[in-house]
Design an enzyme around this catalytic site. Structure first.
Site, PDB file in Angstrom:
ATOM      1  N   CYS A  70      -1.865  13.813   1.395  1.00 48.43           N
ATOM      2  CA  CYS A  70      -1.830  12.595   0.597  1.00 48.43           C
ATOM      3  C   CYS A  70      -0.453  12.476  -0.034  1.00 48.43           C
ATOM      4  O   CYS A  70      -0.002  13.403  -0.727  1.00 48.43           O
ATOM      5  CB  CYS A  70      -2.914  12.655  -0.482  1.00 48.43           C
ATOM      6  SG  CYS A  70      -2.858  11.326  -1.706  1.00 48.43           S
ATOM      7  N   CYS A 177       1.987   6.212   3.764  1.00 46.25           N
ATOM      8  CA  CYS A 177       0.674   6.617   3.251  1.00 46.25           C
ATOM      9  C   CYS A 177      -0.099   7.186   4.430  1.00 46.25           C
ATOM     10  O   CYS A 177      -0.113   6.578   5.514  1.00 46.25           O
ATOM     11  CB  CYS A 177      -0.063   5.418   2.645  1.00 46.25           C
ATOM     12  SG  CYS A 177      -1.799   5.743   2.222  1.00 46.25           S
TER      13      CYS A 177
END
Length: 261
Positions: A70, A177
């Site tokens: 992440c 992302c």
């Protein structure tokens, strides 16, 4: 060999798939936080506490390494995670692939969450690694959330909106992302221009998986016997892969190669 991966949700799937591809014999532990997601709107302090809880759940399974799958958690929680777990468990963060995308110069776009776009963190990466390339930062509101919930209509809407903000002559797009890598094909199609060469997408999954192996002194062995198991932790509780994960090839492949237990 056991590799753990953590994220608020299913953004860890691309890196998990990359590890599985490089080492089919590696046991995988996927630790996410359905009780606390999304992490993006949380304060850095709150996010760090959630990330530490998810990491501790993974660490209880005694992995050889932990991948923070992440970007947001890497920005805010990596120092705390490393302070708690290293050197016992190497912790590998996820950084947008700006450096490889910028090789050769030209125009590059970075697709990222609105919170990351324009942030000091991302601006610092551009300054340090863009290597003279002309960089456009493209915010992608709602895209990560739409991917997380396997909402095809919302994904298409968010991808089309981001594509409209992307200069037509960019040579490469950085997927800033980890969720975005799950819809790379759709992004590639949205960026197709008949009067320009195909845009090259740069994700982080392959590099992160390779770095995890390096940190534990292991070599890729894609021809190894596919004996690796899959353990799924949902806010610390053992469980199945989330249904949304099965909406993507990466989730289906992981489930097929090693049913969750």
């Amino acid at each position: 060999m056991k590799i753990a991966l953590m994220d608020s949700g299913i953004g860890l799937l691309p890196a998990a798939t990359a590890v599985r591809r490089m080492r089919p014999d590696a046991d995988l532990v996927l630790s996410s936080d359905p009780d606390g997601m999304p992490w993006g709107p949380r304060t850095p302090e709150d996010l760090t506490e959630r990330a530490l809880a998810v990491a501790r759940a993974a660490a209880a399974h005694q992995p050889d390494a932990l991948i923070v799958g992440c970007n947001t958690a890497t920005v805010h929680a990596l120092p705390a995670l490393r302070a708690e777990l290293e050197p016992r468990i190497p912790v590998i963060g996820t950084v947008p692939a700006i450096k490889p995308a910028a090789v050769g110069g030209g125009k590059v776009a970075i697709w990222a969450t609105p919170a990351t776009t324009g942030s000091p963190y991302q601006r610092g990466l551009i300054r340090d690694f863009a290597d003279g390339a002309e960089v456009t930062e493209v915010p992608c509101p709602g895209l990560a959330d739409a991917v997380e919930h396997d909402d095809a209509e919302a994904v298409r809407h968010a991808v089309d909106a981001a594509a409209a903000l992307t200069p037509p002559d960019v040579r490469a797009v950085v997927l800033g992302c980890t969720h975005y890598e799950l819809v790379a094909g759709l992004i590639r199609s949205a960026l197709r221009r008949t009067d320009h060469p195909p845009v090259v997408l740069h994700g982080s999954a392959g590099a992160v998986a390779a770095q995890a192996l390096r940190r534990i002194g292991a070599e890729p062995a894609p021809d190894a016997a596919p004996t690796g198991s899959l353990t799924v932790l949902l806010s610390g509780r053992p469980g199945p892969l989330p249904q949304a994960a099965l909406g993507y090839a990466e989730g289906r492949d992981l489930a097929a190669t090693a049913p969750a237990h």
